[in-house]
Write an enzyme that holds these catalytic residues in place. Structure first.
Site, PDB file in Angstrom:
ATOM      1  N   GLY A 609      -5.195  -4.424   6.145  1.00 52.97           N
ATOM      2  CA  GLY A 609      -5.466  -4.072   4.758  1.00 52.97           C
ATOM      3  C   GLY A 609      -4.760  -2.791   4.381  1.00 52.97           C
ATOM      4  O   GLY A 609      -4.204  -2.082   5.232  1.00 52.97           O
ATOM      5  N   PRO A 611      -4.182   1.156   3.050  1.00 49.65           N
ATOM      6  CA  PRO A 611      -4.818   2.385   3.552  1.00 49.65           C
ATOM      7  C   PRO A 611      -6.086   2.727   2.789  1.00 49.65           C
ATOM      8  O   PRO A 611      -6.185   2.522   1.575  1.00 49.65           O
ATOM      9  CB  PRO A 611      -3.728   3.459   3.334  1.00 49.65           C
ATOM     10  CG  PRO A 611      -2.453   2.717   3.196  1.00 49.65           C
ATOM     11  CD  PRO A 611      -2.797   1.399   2.577  1.00 49.65           C
ATOM     12  N   GLY A 612      -7.074   3.239   3.518  1.00 54.23           N
ATOM     13  CA  GLY A 612      -8.282   3.754   2.899  1.00 54.23           C
ATOM     14  C   GLY A 612      -9.350   2.738   2.604  1.00 54.23           C
ATOM     15  O   GLY A 612     -10.302   3.057   1.879  1.00 54.23           O
ATOM     16  N   VAL A 613      -9.254   1.520   3.147  1.00 54.93           N
ATOM     17  CA  VAL A 613     -10.280   0.511   2.857  1.00 54.93           C
ATOM     18  C   VAL A 613     -11.367   0.490   3.918  1.00 54.93           C
ATOM     19  O   VAL A 613     -12.319  -0.288   3.809  1.00 54.93           O
ATOM     20  CB  VAL A 613      -9.645  -0.891   2.727  1.00 54.93           C
ATOM     21  CG1 VAL A 613      -8.716  -0.937   1.551  1.00 54.93           C
ATOM     22  CG2 VAL A 613      -8.916  -1.285   4.007  1.00 54.93           C
ATOM     23  N   GLY A 614     -11.263   1.310   4.970  1.00 55.99           N
ATOM     24  CA  GLY A 614     -12.324   1.428   5.957  1.00 55.99           C
ATOM     25  C   GLY A 614     -12.128   0.602   7.204  1.00 55.99           C
ATOM     26  O   GLY A 614     -13.110   0.188   7.829  1.00 55.99           O
ATOM     27  N   LYS A 615     -10.888   0.370   7.610  1.00 58.75           N
ATOM     28  CA  LYS A 615     -10.653  -0.448   8.807  1.00 58.75           C
ATOM     29  C   LYS A 615     -11.165   0.258  10.056  1.00 58.75           C
ATOM     30  O   LYS A 615     -11.820  -0.349  10.903  1.00 58.75           O
ATOM     31  CB  LYS A 615      -9.147  -0.743   8.940  1.00 58.75           C
ATOM     32  CG  LYS A 615      -8.574  -1.525   7.768  1.00 58.75           C
ATOM     33  CD  LYS A 615      -7.123  -1.879   7.991  1.00 58.75           C
ATOM     34  CE  LYS A 615      -6.230  -0.632   8.004  1.00 58.75           C
ATOM     35  NZ  LYS A 615      -6.242   0.068   6.719  1.00 58.75           N
ATOM     36  N   THR A 616     -10.862   1.534  10.196  1.00 58.78           N
ATOM     37  CA  THR A 616     -11.305   2.276  11.394  1.00 58.78           C
ATOM     38  C   THR A 616     -12.816   2.415  11.415  1.00 58.78           C
ATOM     39  O   THR A 616     -13.453   2.266  12.470  1.00 58.78           O
ATOM     40  CB  THR A 616     -10.634   3.658  11.412  1.00 58.78           C
ATOM     41  OG1 THR A 616      -9.210   3.501  11.395  1.00 58.78           O
ATOM     42  CG2 THR A 616     -11.030   4.420  12.652  1.00 58.78           C
ATOM     43  N   SER A1006       6.988 -12.859  -7.484  1.00 56.88           N
ATOM     44  CA  SER A1006       5.908 -13.244  -8.385  1.00 56.88           C
ATOM     45  C   SER A1006       6.234 -13.023  -9.850  1.00 56.88           C
ATOM     46  O   SER A1006       5.444 -13.400 -10.713  1.00 56.88           O
ATOM     47  CB  SER A1006       4.631 -12.475  -8.024  1.00 56.88           C
ATOM     48  OG  SER A1006       4.842 -11.084  -8.168  1.00 56.88           O
ATOM     49  N   LYS A1049      -4.151  -7.959  -8.670  1.00 62.52           N
ATOM     50  CA  LYS A1049      -3.497  -8.219  -9.945  1.00 62.52           C
ATOM     51  C   LYS A1049      -4.514  -8.518 -11.036  1.00 62.52           C
ATOM     52  O   LYS A1049      -4.410  -8.018 -12.171  1.00 62.52           O
ATOM     53  CB  LYS A1049      -2.524  -9.387  -9.797  1.00 62.52           C
ATOM     54  CG  LYS A1049      -1.325  -9.106  -8.894  1.00 62.52           C
ATOM     55  CD  LYS A1049      -0.448 -10.339  -8.751  1.00 62.52           C
ATOM     56  CE  LYS A1049       0.740 -10.073  -7.815  1.00 62.52           C
ATOM     57  NZ  LYS A1049       1.587 -11.278  -7.629  1.00 62.52           N
TER      58      LYS A1049
END
EC number: 3.4.21.53
Length: 1114
Positions: A609, A611-616, A1006, A1049
């Site tokens: 995902g 950056p900053g979406v909370g993967k870690t 797109s 989008k």
């Protein structure tokens, strides 16, 4: 040529010693050279000729026509403007003060139009000549020099032609030198910081008169750029040429406004001060000459880029000096009032510098065959040999001097040998100045020999000290050997146990508590048996001991009890994260399988995902839900396979790989290992780490993972690996095939608002010291922050802005209430004696930042106050301060600008009113994980039928534009653009397509439907409603293909107020399942499979659309 004999002559023992000693290893010493000088030996008069050429590169502009004449002397200066430079002027230049007695020139000439081609500002030192009569070869009784050979063809004069050195220079700029005097023929670099002296030197270089007088200061501790009193310097100095100048480096404590200059001086001859014409002002003097040994003439070859440089080159033949022809004097102009003798340096009067009147000093006549002179020279050579044997620092200097000697025998130039001996020695300043002032060769040799003798005594003393230190070291080694024997005797008698036995017992106790596999247990026993037979001081013992440390610290058979409770996992995930329903469901499925099987072996999860979406943080939540140990390491930029697989034990400082280190750190064999940034792993000359990860992450192989250091199989099947990545494109396919990918697409605005209210706001408030204070960030302010400051898919940027808001609030609160409400505690003042009796207080040496003193040298240290050289330190924690209850702070959308500045995003839509024909609205996915509404503009103009694309478009989007244009041309008649099917409507027109915000790169397929709609709108002159947005890739036959990033989008379209979205039919399941209903509210979705459907929807209700129903069929 050798210092101690001829190169092309009979061999000598001293020459052989030079050849061997110069090749010995040892510390280097700055080399000292002299320029090559022509020999006066009559036997070599006609044998060979030597030409001396110089080239100069400086950073000063070309000389403009001077208001005063250039210096004219009898050195054979060619008239300005001449197109040829005769060879005789090259071969007949004599170094002043060494070849002939200078004769003052009383006539001057004025340079006018011919002065345009000015000589270079500086040049390398000219060649000098020597004879049996030394520097004063023009004394009475000496034979006139033989006539030179016929001149070769004249060479054209260029900007790098040689500049002759004036033999008479009555008035010069006087530059005082500190620490040690300068000697003719040896370079010296000085730093000048007096602005007046710097300006004068630059003007001298610009005029092509880079000459000054360098005189040693009598006070060793004085440091000045000007002479205020003629008695402050020694009267005898050197006439030096400035060969190159460049800006001096200023230290961090120096004033940046003060200009400094580093000048490289090359002394030519000795001079004496006769009168101080102009004294400088010492009030502004801040000079720091570089304290480094004098650099020989051949050693300075280049400077840094952009700086002045001088290159000296000679060819292989010698030439005899001959008196140059006297120049034809030019009568001075009528309005010239200055004295002709000092007109040349009259411009120096306007600077606040020191100007002195000088006379040249010439060496008195001598006979090189005199027995005293030859005895002195032989002794000097002998002392040189003794010093070089004791101190290798002299070898390079002696060798280089011998190589650069023009005279075939060193005994032909006793005066230069004396100068060289004084220049390379580290004697006292007074003794070196005496050598400089000596004009009698015999006296000069005597004084130089005295300096060298002292140098020899110092070298002998250093050698003796070195031998003493060696003997002490040998004594300590003997004591150590006896102590080891004593230990062995005590051990045999049972009086003392060896530490090795305790260490072996420790390893056995550790191994007894571990469930080592049989193969590992066998290796352990072998290594332990090896250690028992090795001496503790042996290097192999250290390697074996470290290996056993690692082998017994791996948690063989030890694991933590796992918790597969679905309810507990759901609670933990909801506490740590809001939203991310798909990811949470997949994790719960993962735990449910583990609950039924009793293990989760063979699973490698990859969270992908923006950056900053909370993967870690998701990985941390999984570890907490499973009750597993957690270890994280990043492989971003990793280029060494040894970081994964470990080093070989034979290497010094070898260590196991990261996974073995993780097992040692966590103490269990079933931790959760988070591998961050797996998509950014590198590849270097030490192998491919991504390939090394295959063995570690492959469930079929990691049951027996083999680390290079451990060299025993380690079972990693119980380790739960969780990888994180931003994109999948850069992950190698074999590695990606071994992982189960979970897409973490990001958060919508509603989710961001809840996260900011429940998680980010309280964390930032507590971190800013406002946990119990009435400081509130309103929900409307958070919504404004999300829409106009932080549109990224992640919440990292949102967290930064919220932290900034609370920090700014804390600062304003402290500033408004002042020190009365928040008093600073009294600083602890404890001296060293009190610190010994105080429990929590001690003192350390005070280390303050250096003072910013512009006049201080670069290496200056701050002056310490003896009264407060200690600073108190304590272990007591400082208590936080309570904010009064009367404080109430509200951050609303109205005052949000005062905390975070103006908005980053000003508006969501470029067109609110209906745009002109040729403009459509597309939907894009930005690199930071957010979507954007992107207008596409098309226009046409007279041309040749070309297509121009602007807006920083990528290759794929350019291809989409070509496809859209081709489809439009192919269906021009059906679209009503042309009246017949064979009509060519683009022959005389060019089309220009632009996508605004040209600084942002745009790529992807797109935008195909939007570009085609813009072309049809342009050619049919029909407007497109701004509330319609579209996305989708098109094929050449008109099919609409699926695209990605629909969630982001649609979120951007919702934020911009779009009412209708045209999307590919293949993306219908993705939109209906993954896009929240709150985002889809108020938007009508039209799913299409062909571009004809797109055009029917875009131009619905227009007259052109009614005609298409009959002609435009699909």
């Amino acid at each position: 040529m050798s210092l101690f004999g001829r190169i092309r002559g009979s061999p000598s023992p001293l020459r052989a010693w030079i050849a061997t000693s110069s090749c010995e290893a040892g510390p280097s010493r700055p080399r000292l050279y002299r320029t090559r000088t022509g020999s006066h030996d009559s036997s070599h008069t006609n044998a060979e000729r030597r030409f001396f050429n110089t080239s100069t590169v400086t950073d000063f502009p070309p000389t403009q026509p001077l208001r005063s004449p250039r210096w004219v002397n009898n050195a054979g200066v060619q008239a300005p403007g001449a197109s040829k430079l005769s060879k005789s002027s090259d071969s007949n230049v004599v170094s002043p003060g060494e070849g002939h007695d200078p004769h003052p020139v009383q006539q001057i000439r004025l340079d006018s139009p011919d002065d345009k081609s000015a000589p270079p500002e500086s040049s390398a030192p000219p060649s000098s000549s020597s004879s049996s009569s030394g520097d004063g070869s023009d004394n009475a009784g000496s034979d006139p020099p033989p006539s030179p050979p016929p001149d070769p063809p004249a060479q054209p004069q260029t900007s790098i032609s040689k500049q002759s050195i004036p033999e008479v220079y009555p008035e010069v700029l006087a530059l005082p030198i500190a620490r040690r005097p300068l000697f003719p023929g040896f370079y010296k670099a000085v730093v000048v910081r007096n602005p007046a002296v710097v300006a004068a030197i630059k003007e001298m270089m610009r005029r092509g008169q880079p000459y000054l007088g360098a005189f040693l200061l009598k006070d060793e501790h004085a440091d000045s750029d000007v002479i205020t009193d003629v008695n402050s310097v020694h009267p005898v100095g050197v006439f030096a040429q400035i060969t190159s100048v460049f800006a001096a480096n200023s230290g961090p404590g120096s004033d940046s406004k003060e200009e400094g200059l580093t000048a490289v001086l090359y002394p030519h001859r000795r001079i004496r001060i006769t009168d101080l014409v102009k004294a400088g002002d010492a009030s502004t003097v801040t000079v720091k000459p570089e304290d480094e040994p004098e650099v020989p003439a051949k050693d300075v070859e280049s400077t840094t880029e952009g700086e002045a440089s001088t290159v000296v080159s000679t060819d292989a033949s010698d030439s005899l000096p001959t008196p140059p022809p006297s120049p034809v004097p030019t009568p001075p102009s009528q309005n010239q009032t200055l004295s002709p003798a000092f007109l040349q340096t009259s411009f120096l009067q306007q600077y606040n510098i020191s100007v002195v009147r000088v006379d040249n000093l010439t060496t008195q006549p001598y006979n090189k065959d005199d027995q005293y002179i030859r005895a002195f020279m032989s002794e000097i050579v002998s002392v040189f040999k003794d010093i070089a044997q004791l101190n290798p620092l002299f070898r390079d200097q002696i060798t280089n001097f011998s190589i650069n000697q023009v005279a075939s025998n060193v005994f032909d130039e006793p005066d230069k040998l004396a100068d060289f001996a004084a220049a390379v020695s580290t004697g006292e300043v007074g003794e070196l100045q005496d050598v400089l002032e000596s004009l009698v060769v015999e006296d000069r040799l005597r004084k130089a020999l005295l300096v060298l003798k002292k140098e020899l005594i110092n070298a002998q003393l250093q050698s003796k000290l070195s031998r003493d230190v060696d003997s002490k070291i040998a004594k300590r080694q003997r004591e150590y050997y006896l102590m080891e024997q004593l230990k062995g005797i005590k051990k045999e008698l049972g009086m003392e146990s060896d530490g090795k036995d305790k260490m072996i017992e420790k390893f056995k106790e550790r191994a007894a508590s571990l469930k080592m596999p049989d193969g590992v247990r066998k290796v352990f026993d072998e290594e332990l048996n090896k250690l028992t037979h090795l001496e503790p001081a042996a290097s192999e013992a250290n390697v074996t001991r470290n290996y056993l440390e690692w082998l017994t610290q791996i948690p063989w058979g030890q694991h933590s009890k796992e918790n597969y409770s679905i309810t507990h996992a759901q609670t933990v995930l909801d506490e740590d994260h809001y939203g991310l329903k798909d990811v949470k469901d997949r994790i719960l499925e993962f735990l449910a399988v583990g609950k039924l099987r009793g293990t989760v072996q063979g699973k490698i999860i990859c969270l992908v995902g923006p950056p900053g979406v909370g993967k870690t943080s998701i990985g941390k939540s999984i570890a907490r839900a499973l009750n597993r140990q957690f270890f994280r390491f990043s492989v971003g930029g990793l280029t060494d396979v040894a970081e994964i697989k470990g080093h070989r034990r034979t290497y010094v400082g070898a260590l196991p790989g990261k996974i073995i280190q993780a097992l040692k750190r966590v103490g269990t064999e079933n931790p959760l290992v988070l591998i961050d940034e797996v998509d950014k792993i590198g590849r270097g000359h030490n192998g491919d780490p991504s390939s090394a990860l295959l063995e570690m992450l492959d469930p079929e192989q990691n049951t027996a993972f083999l680390d290079h250091y451990m060299d025993v199989p380690v079972d990693l099947s119980r380790v739960l690996f969780v990888c994180t990545a931003n994109v999948l494109d850069t992950i190698p396919a074999p590695l990606l095939d071994r992982m189960e990918v979970l897409e973490v697409s990001g958060y919508v605005s509603e989710e961001k608002a809840v996260i900011a209210d429940k998680y980010l706001g309280p964390q930032a408030k507590e971190a800013s010291g406002l946990k119990n204070a009435d400081v509130q960030l309103e929900a409307a302010a958070i919504d404004t922050l999300i829409k106009y400051y932080c549109r990224e898919s992640g919440v990292r940027n949102l967290k930064k802005h919220i932290d900034k808001i609370y920090r700014k609030a804390a600062l304003r609160l402290v500033q408004d209430l002042g020190e009365d409400v928040f008093p600073e505690p009294t600083p602890i003042v404890v001296d060293a004696k009190q610190a010994e009796t105080t429990d929590n207080t001690a003192t350390v040496e005070k280390q303050d930042a250096p003072q910013s003193d512009p006049t201080a040298p670069e290496t200056a240290t701050p002056v310490k106050d003896d009264s407060s050289t200690q600073r108190a330190v304590t272990t007591e924690e400082r208590e936080p301060m309570k904010v009064p209850d009367t404080v109430h702070v509200r951050i609303s959308p109205e005052n949000l600008k005062d905390y975070v500045g103006p908005p980053v995003y000003h508006k969501d839509r470029l067109y609110v009113a209906p745009p002109p024909a040729g403009v459509s609205t597309g939907l894009g996915y930005l690199g930071n994980g957010s979507g954007a509404v992107m207008p596409i503009e098309a226009t046409t103009m007279p041309g040749k039928g070309g297509l121009q694309l602007t807006g920083k478009l990528g290759e794929v989007i350019r291809e989409s534009a070509q496809i859209a244009l081709s489809w439009t041309k192919a269906h021009a008649f059906e679209l009503g653009i042309t009246t017949t099917a064979d009509e060519q409507f683009m022959d005389g027109r060019d089309i220009h397509v632009h996508m605004p915000e040209g600084s942002i790169g745009k790529e992807g397929p797109s935008a195909g439907t939007a570009i085609l709609s813009a072309f049809v709108s342009l050619f049919t002159k029909t407007k497109i409603h701004p509330d319609i947005a579209m996305t989708g890739e098109i094929s050449l036959v008109g099919q609409v293909l699926p695209v990605g990033g629909l969630k982001e989008k649609i979120l951007a379209a919702h934020r911009a107020g779009i009412k209708t979205i045209i999307a590919p039919e293949a993306n219908r399941p993705d939109i209906e399942e993954n896009v929240p209903e709150s985002v889809k509210t108020g938007i009508r979705f039209v799913y299409v499979e062909d571009v004809r459907e797109v055009l029917q929807e875009v131009f619905r209700g227009e007259p052109i659309a009614e005609r298409w129903k009959e002609k435009l069929s699909y």
